[in-house]
Scaffold this motif. Sequence first.
Motif, PDB file in Angstrom:
ATOM      1  N   PHE A 592     -24.223  74.440 -25.811  1.00  0.00           N
ATOM      2  CA  PHE A 592     -25.511  73.844 -26.115  1.00  0.00           C
ATOM      3  C   PHE A 592     -26.522  74.409 -25.124  1.00  0.00           C
ATOM      4  O   PHE A 592     -26.315  74.299 -23.906  1.00  0.00           O
ATOM      5  N   THR A 593     -27.571  75.008 -25.641  1.00  0.00           N
ATOM      6  CA  THR A 593     -28.524  75.676 -24.762  1.00  0.00           C
ATOM      7  C   THR A 593     -29.833  74.899 -24.677  1.00  0.00           C
ATOM      8  O   THR A 593     -30.288  74.313 -25.649  1.00  0.00           O
ATOM      9  N   LEU A 594     -30.415  74.911 -23.486  1.00  0.00           N
ATOM     10  CA  LEU A 594     -31.675  74.220 -23.238  1.00  0.00           C
ATOM     11  C   LEU A 594     -32.639  75.200 -22.598  1.00  0.00           C
ATOM     12  O   LEU A 594     -32.403  75.668 -21.480  1.00  0.00           O
ATOM     13  N   ALA A 595     -33.703  75.530 -23.331  1.00  0.00           N
ATOM     14  CA  ALA A 595     -34.738  76.424 -22.801  1.00  0.00           C
ATOM     15  C   ALA A 595     -35.663  75.606 -21.915  1.00  0.00           C
ATOM     16  O   ALA A 595     -36.309  74.660 -22.372  1.00  0.00           O
ATOM     17  N   TYR A 596     -35.737  75.974 -20.651  1.00  0.00           N
ATOM     18  CA  TYR A 596     -36.417  75.157 -19.650  1.00  0.00           C
ATOM     19  C   TYR A 596     -37.631  75.903 -19.104  1.00  0.00           C
ATOM     20  O   TYR A 596     -37.493  76.895 -18.378  1.00  0.00           O
ATOM     21  N   GLY A 597     -38.816  75.458 -19.481  1.00  0.00           N
ATOM     22  CA  GLY A 597     -40.027  76.105 -19.001  1.00  0.00           C
ATOM     23  C   GLY A 597     -40.486  77.216 -19.921  1.00  0.00           C
ATOM     24  O   GLY A 597     -39.725  77.735 -20.755  1.00  0.00           O
ATOM     25  N   SER A 598     -41.732  77.606 -19.769  1.00  0.00           N
ATOM     26  CA  SER A 598     -42.350  78.580 -20.680  1.00  0.00           C
ATOM     27  C   SER A 598     -41.760  79.972 -20.561  1.00  0.00           C
ATOM     28  O   SER A 598     -41.900  80.793 -21.470  1.00  0.00           O
ATOM     29  N   THR A 620     -39.318  73.720 -23.204  1.00  0.00           N
ATOM     30  CA  THR A 620     -40.270  74.686 -22.654  1.00  0.00           C
ATOM     31  C   THR A 620     -41.445  73.979 -21.995  1.00  0.00           C
ATOM     32  O   THR A 620     -42.160  74.584 -21.194  1.00  0.00           O
ATOM     33  N   ASP A 621     -41.657  72.703 -22.344  1.00  0.00           N
ATOM     34  CA  ASP A 621     -42.505  71.837 -21.527  1.00  0.00           C
ATOM     35  C   ASP A 621     -41.559  71.176 -20.526  1.00  0.00           C
ATOM     36  O   ASP A 621     -40.844  70.233 -20.853  1.00  0.00           O
ATOM     37  N   PRO A 622     -41.508  71.668 -19.300  1.00  0.00           N
ATOM     38  CA  PRO A 622     -40.462  71.218 -18.366  1.00  0.00           C
ATOM     39  C   PRO A 622     -40.573  69.748 -17.980  1.00  0.00           C
ATOM     40  O   PRO A 622     -39.603  69.169 -17.491  1.00  0.00           O
ATOM     41  N   THR A 623     -41.728  69.126 -18.205  1.00  0.00           N
ATOM     42  CA  THR A 623     -41.862  67.707 -17.881  1.00  0.00           C
ATOM     43  C   THR A 623     -41.031  66.838 -18.834  1.00  0.00           C
ATOM     44  O   THR A 623     -40.814  65.655 -18.575  1.00  0.00           O
TER      45      THR A 623
END
Length: 636
Positions: A592-598, A620-623
């Motif tokens: 399971f992948t999580l894209a973190y930040g832009s 991609t919105d790290p908040t």
Amino acid sequence: MSAEGTTRRDRSGRQQRKRRQRRLLMIGGGALALLLVGGGVATAVVLMNQNGSDATDAGGAEASAAPAEPIVFPSDEPADPAGTEPCIELSVLSSFENAEMATRLVEGYNAKPRNVDGRCVVASTTRDKSGISAADAAAGFPDLAVDDRPTVWLPDASSWLAVAQDSGGAANVPTTGASVGSSAIVLAMPQQLADAIGWSSARPSWDEIWNAAADENTWTDLGHADWGTFKLGKTSPLIASSGQAAMLAEFGAESGSVAELTVNEIHDASVVKAVREDELATSHYMATPEHFLWHARQSEEKGSVADFLSAVIVDEKSVWDYNRGITSRDGVNRIESTPPLEQLVPIYPRDGYYLADNPFTVLTGPWVDEAEAAAAADLLRFAGTKDGQQVVRTAGYHDLNGELDPVVSEVGRLPESPSGALAFPGREVIAAIESAFPEVRKRAEVLFLIDVSGSMDEKIATGETKLAAAKDAIQESLGHFTKGDNIGLAAFSAIDDGPITPGLVSPVADALTERSRFLKALGALQPVEFTPLYAAVDTFAKQRAEAWDPERINAIVLLSDGKNETLGESTTEAQMLETLGHLHHETPVLIFTLAYGSGADVASLQAISTATGAHFYDATDPTKVSDVLGDLVTSF
């Protein structure tokens, strides 16, 4: 079937016979037709009897998509003249499953002038997963400004009203809502597979479904070894109505009757044990039906749907969407393409299937004023008119007379009203199912794999560094794991052209007894330098495959904020994907992948999750990383 499957079937049959001998009464019931008067028009709606508070209520009273007498839908009566400004702003919160219907109803309502107590009305929609919305509604939507809180909640099933009330939300959420349309929750299968097992012509029982899923030789015995094992997809009962329905059907089948399930039976030790065995056949859980069907379409494009799933428990509307070529990776953004070659067929188990009734619910929290409540009543009035019910049918649902749009029926292969429809059970049964799920669900074997490249030291809008926020999110997500789950932690970066560092920092072990070691290792992580993404995935996928356990959900949770970057030669993307493809057919480890930040490499992360039959998550919105990771771990 295997000897194990035969033994299990015999045991369940004995349970059914013994329990049925003790039953004296059949639970009756159905839908109650009411007239709501608003704007001078008497509007027919259907209120499903799903949330009784009697602790003796059995699960699944008989239901129907249609009332005993057909409803004559009145014409809409737009205002003349329209009300004056400022308009009443009316916010409607739907589920992901019925978001299209909710949006179309609101568009139809907004298209004509409206006048509620002298003011115009402008309605709008938002959507969220049913389980999340239930928790938010119970708490009063604390994360939203008062003006942004919804007046109307339109979950896809009344069971979620019970969940919200049981979570302390009685002041905000009423016990019942008015159905605007319905969709049966069914077992959907590729036509070829349904034909091979005989279920497209003869309706199976739920027990036969669980037996087929539990027997590793189901397809081999039918001459289709190329289809592998029977792969059954289910959503989480904590998040989606289809997951609730699946869990109710499991407990019902193992206790002797889906239609008469009681709280006592859900707590019965022998039933719990049998359901736990059933759950071992689940590959993993997903948050919404859309997640499964998106992967099914991807699997067909690469070869065959059977490579990903044999059957999945979803609502009829989702079957129609899939067969007409509409899928969604995230439940929000829809992808329209040509219809799939391998069409799905809905299977209606002969011992009962649940009906999602889509209750229009006017919330009663202190943020809802009289003007908003009156505007909500007018929108409900519109939903019950000829125009509103036409919207319901063309959006893929049975209207309040149980009728489907002919095109929907043909494309979705949906019959008008097959026998055996059941209302969701009362509040106590729903609460018992929710509390039982952590005990019976398939246990997880999960490695958190965290990018600790130099960019993780960057600050986000909250003032924290990306790594600090990720640590907080991971620690918060651990609350999902319970006794019997195993978790571990690894992190990856590299100094110059050196090896992956720091590597495995907390071996995969019991989530409760080894929690302190996991948290200590998590707290010690620091940003390093490069991002050997491909090498890290290749390395740890191989390691987890060596420890693969067929009685667990074997998974890696990959969080990364950047693109693959190394100083020297390293594993390529093609090599990594080749490794994942090979492992997927032998010892499948879900990544399971999580894209973190832009700056995250969304395309590569999507390719990784797709190659393993898992899901991609967007932070991609790290908040929002805590919310996104919290959603992700419901897969276990």
